[in-house]
Design an enzyme around this catalytic site. Structure first.
Site, PDB file in Angstrom:
ATOM      1  N   GLY A   1       0.231   3.632  -3.787  1.00 15.89           N
ATOM      2  CA  GLY A   1      -0.575   4.802  -3.434  1.00 15.89           C
ATOM      3  C   GLY A   1      -2.078   4.704  -3.569  1.00 15.89           C
TER       4      GLY A   1
ATOM      5  N   CYS B   1       3.998   3.605   4.617  1.00 17.27           N
ATOM      6  CA  CYS B   1       4.580   2.748   3.565  1.00 17.27           C
ATOM      7  C   CYS B   1       3.603   2.850   2.397  1.00 17.27           C
ATOM      8  CB  CYS B   1       4.692   1.311   4.065  1.00 17.27           C
ATOM      9  SG  CYS B   1       5.827   1.117   5.444  1.00 17.27           S
ATOM     10  N   ALA B   2       3.751   3.857   1.588  1.00 20.05           N
ATOM     11  CA  ALA B   2       2.614   4.341   0.811  1.00 20.05           C
ATOM     12  C   ALA B   2       2.492   3.842  -0.623  1.00 20.05           C
ATOM     13  CB  ALA B   2       2.652   5.865   0.800  1.00 20.05           C
ATOM     14  N   ALA B   3       3.605   3.502  -1.261  1.00 17.75           N
ATOM     15  CA  ALA B   3       3.571   3.236  -2.701  1.00 17.75           C
ATOM     16  C   ALA B   3       2.973   1.859  -2.999  1.00 17.75           C
ATOM     17  CB  ALA B   3       4.980   3.315  -3.267  1.00 17.75           C
TER      18      ALA B   3
ATOM     19  N   ASP C   1       0.781   0.374   6.338  1.00 17.54           N
ATOM     20  CA  ASP C   1       0.483  -0.797   5.490  1.00 17.54           C
ATOM     21  C   ASP C   1       1.837  -1.338   5.010  1.00 17.54           C
ATOM     22  OD1 ASP C   1      -1.240  -2.460   3.911  1.00 17.54           O
ATOM     23  OD2 ASP C   1      -0.826  -1.209   2.172  1.00 17.54           O
TER      24      ASP C   1
ATOM     25  N   ARG D   1       8.490   2.669  -7.381  1.00 16.83           N
ATOM     26  CA  ARG D   1       7.102   2.660  -6.926  1.00 16.83           C
ATOM     27  C   ARG D   1       6.637   4.070  -6.589  1.00 16.83           C
ATOM     28  NH1 ARG D   1       5.017  -2.320  -5.082  1.00 16.83           N
ATOM     29  NH2 ARG D   1       4.173  -1.522  -3.141  1.00 16.83           N
TER      30      ARG D   1
ATOM     31  N   CYS E   1      -1.638  -7.496   3.688  1.00 21.34           N
ATOM     32  CA  CYS E   1      -2.351  -8.444   2.823  1.00 21.34           C
ATOM     33  C   CYS E   1      -1.771  -9.836   3.078  1.00 21.34           C
ATOM     34  CB  CYS E   1      -2.253  -8.044   1.352  1.00 21.34           C
ATOM     35  SG  CYS E   1      -0.577  -7.865   0.750  1.00 21.34           S
TER      36      CYS E   1
HETATM   37  N1  SAM Z   1      -0.027   1.149   0.964  1.00 22.88           N
HETATM   38  C1  SAM Z   1       0.375   0.836  -0.390  1.00 22.88           C
HETATM   39  C2  SAM Z   1      -0.820   0.957  -1.305  1.00 22.88           C
HETATM   40  O1  SAM Z   1      -1.950   0.838  -0.859  1.00 22.88           O
HETATM   41  O2  SAM Z   1      -0.630   1.190  -2.494  1.00 22.88           O
HETATM   42  C3  SAM Z   1       1.015  -0.521  -0.482  1.00 22.88           C
HETATM   43  C4  SAM Z   1       2.214  -0.641   0.395  1.00 22.88           C
HETATM   44  S1  SAM Z   1       3.177  -2.121   0.158  1.00 22.88           S
HETATM   45  C5  SAM Z   1       2.248  -3.321   0.985  1.00 22.88           C
HETATM   46  C6  SAM Z   1       4.495  -1.850   1.235  1.00 22.88           C
HETATM   47  C7  SAM Z   1       5.395  -0.730   0.831  1.00 22.88           C
HETATM   48  O3  SAM Z   1       6.277  -0.469   1.919  1.00 22.88           O
HETATM   49  C8  SAM Z   1       6.288  -1.000  -0.368  1.00 22.88           C
HETATM   50  O4  SAM Z   1       6.056  -0.059  -1.363  1.00 22.88           O
HETATM   51  C9  SAM Z   1       7.712  -0.853   0.181  1.00 22.88           C
HETATM   52  O5  SAM Z   1       8.586  -0.238  -0.744  1.00 22.88           O
HETATM   53  C10 SAM Z   1       7.477   0.028   1.390  1.00 22.88           C
HETATM   54  N2  SAM Z   1       8.493  -0.038   2.459  1.00 22.88           N
HETATM   55  C11 SAM Z   1       9.184  -1.113   2.879  1.00 22.88           C
HETATM   56  N3  SAM Z   1       9.974  -0.775   3.903  1.00 22.88           N
HETATM   57  C12 SAM Z   1       9.774   0.543   4.157  1.00 22.88           C
HETATM   58  C13 SAM Z   1      10.298   1.464   5.097  1.00 22.88           C
HETATM   59  N4  SAM Z   1      11.218   1.097   6.002  1.00 22.88           N
HETATM   60  N5  SAM Z   1       9.862   2.737   5.054  1.00 22.88           N
HETATM   61  C14 SAM Z   1       8.941   3.128   4.136  1.00 22.88           C
HETATM   62  N6  SAM Z   1       8.416   2.288   3.225  1.00 22.88           N
HETATM   63  C15 SAM Z   1       8.817   1.015   3.235  1.00 22.88           C
END
Ligand code: SAM
Length: 465
Positions: free
Chosen positions: A238, A234-236, A305, A263, A357
């Site tokens: 990033g 769940c990278a964005a 994450d 994102r 978080c």
């Molecule tokens: N790891 C990121 C960083 O350090 O910049 C922050 C991640 S944020 C806490 C959670 C992310 O999970 C969001 O960008 C969201 O769009 C994504 N997300 C939610 N459900 C998801 C899924 N089923 N598969 C992939 N990404 C997902």
């Protein structure tokens, strides 16, 4: 996008737990970030009052097209802010309801026997939020520069370098134009709270990343060896992906997934700016990624994450964490459990880091424990970073192997991290020592999780000015 729309979008993203206030504002692409930041943070400070005014005036019932977030921003500016200087049709809409909103505000003041707007805030909301006590952490992007050169750069900009911190108290005492090297993380510089580097050349050129210390823990603890294949599930936007790439020294392959197109676009820009190569970004639900696909057969490290309540993010109004409804918490925890269980299905997995978080045990220790139990004895919790002072809540035997972070204990945002590894034959990586222990950055002092800091030779590389 206009100011009010941008502010409402940031509020929505905060509620979805997609990041901290500062990061969301700066990633919003809105041209006047200071104006946007001020509007969102003040709207958050007044959120509880605004909710009462909105509900008393029945604005959301009367205006079905208005989202609760946009309504809060508009009503904040109308009643407490600059009085809707811009806003087009939204301004006209809010002004139509001005008399009713003002009457509702007056009623609240009478009810609470106060005369000034500020007096409607709880002491915690009125006081400066805990976020203002947390230092400005600066991660040196070792893909572009090294710690020594960044230290030299800031010295030339008039900052005094005080060396490596010996305690969290030293970080707490920082003030003026002084900075330290962090006591736990080797590529992290620490400046006094509120230091703003968003316009600094090192930031705009990707040589430094403005990232809270707690949010540096996941990649640091995953510590993939250069050349490895890594999934960032769940990278964005990033920041952790670029940290992973720095640890990998851009050698290897990162498969990064996220569902959110906007994102992902921001993430692409950030990764380019940080000089990250060897990554594949996919707009895909991580739950639908097939662990048996040949291209993932060499994935040995996973960083998970997932979306969370974001209750550890300090930019929010104090007490807002209590506002995360039980139903939403259950839904988030259910997704987090599914994502963690799914991640453990990748056949070559050697180490996984799960982080949020969130402060809620339901999203943290409970998720880890439920999935560990489901896995039988296939995976175990690693006693990560014993030197870290703040540990997991005693939700199950061994939960102290997890890490927690908080403004009071670690002078960071609230955070949770757990490190999992397969038991038995698959567990080729020693438990509390990252696989990359021998492969530290060419310059800068390295501190392995759980190991004493070592002096390392630093290679000089000029920071472009
Ligand atoms: N790891 C990121 C960083 O350090 O910049 C922050 C991640 S944020 C806490 C959670 C992310 O999970 C969001 O960008 C969201 O769009 C994504 N997300 C939610 N459900 C998801 C899924 N089923 N598969 C992939 N990404 C997902």
């Amino acid at each position: 996008m206009a100011l009010y729309g941008a502010a409402a979008a940031v509020l929505e993203a905060l509620e979805r737990g997609e990041g901290g206030l500062k990061a969301l504002v700066y990633n919003s692409r809105f041209p006047h970030v200071r104006q946007l930041y001020a509007l969102v943070s003040e709207t958050l400070r007044y959120a509880a009052v605004l909710e009462k005014v909105l509900s008393g005036a029945g604005l959301l019932q009367a205006e079905k097209k208005l989202s609760p977030q946009l309504a809060k921003v508009l009503v904040y500016d109308l009643l407490f802010g600059k009085g809707l200087k811009c806003g087009g049709r939204w301004k006209a809409l809010a002004r139509r309801h001005r008399a009713r909103l003002q009457a509702e505000l007056a009623r609240l003041k009478v009810q609470q026997k106060v005369s000034r707007n500020e007096e409607l805030l709880s002491p915690a909301q009125a006081a400066s939020p805990a976020a203002s006590q947390v230092p400005r952490y600066v991660r040196v992007n070792t893909l572009k520069t090294c710690v020594d050169d960044v230290i030299d750069f800031f010295k030339r900009q008039g900052y005094s370098y005080l060396g490596k911190a010996g305690s969290v108290e030293e970080l707490r005492a920082l003030s003026g134009k002084k900075f330290l090297l962090d006591l736990h993380l080797p590529e992290l510089l620490v400046f006094p709270p509120q230091t703003d580097f968003h316009d600094n050349l090192l930031y705009t050129s990707g040589h430094i990343i403005l990232q809270d210390k707690a949010s540096c823990l996941p990649a640091f603890l995953l510590s993939p060896a250069p050349g490895s294949h890594v999934i960032d599930a769940c990278a964005a936007p990033g920041n952790k992906t670029s940290h992973l790439a720095a640890i990998l020294k851009n050698k290897g392959q990162i498969f990064a997934f996220d569902m959110d197109t906007k994102r992902l676009a921001t993430m692409n820009t950030l990764l380019m700016r940080a000089g990250v190569t060897g990554f594949q970004l996919a707009q895909q639900d991580f739950l639908t990624v097939d662990p048996t696909e040949p291209r993932y057969s060499k994935v040995t490290y996973i960083l998970l994450d997932p979306s969370c309540s974001g209750s550890g993010m300090l930019s929010r109004v104090p007490g807002q964490e209590a506002a995360v409804g039980a139903q939403r918490l259950r839904a988030l925890a259910a997704f987090q459990r599914r994502a963690l269980a799914h991640a453990l299905r990748f056949p070559a997995l050697r180490r996984l880091v799960y982080s949020t978080c969130s402060l809620h045990r339901e999203e943290n220790e409970d998720v880890v424990w439920a999935v560990l139990q489901e896995s039988g004895s296939a995976f175990r919790l690693v006693d990560a970073f014993p030197a870290w002072p703040c540990r997991g809540l005693a939700a199950f035997p061994g939960a102290e192997s997890c890490l927690r972070a908080s403004p009071a204990d670690t002078l960071t945002h609230g955070f949770f991290v757990a490190v999992l590894e397969p038991c038995g034959e698959g567990a080729a990586v020693p438990s509390s020592l990252p696989a990359a222990a021998e492969e530290k950055p060419q310059c800068g002092e390295g501190t392995e999780p759980g190991a004493a800091p070592k002096k390392r030779k630093r290679k000089k590389q000029r920071v472009k000015e």
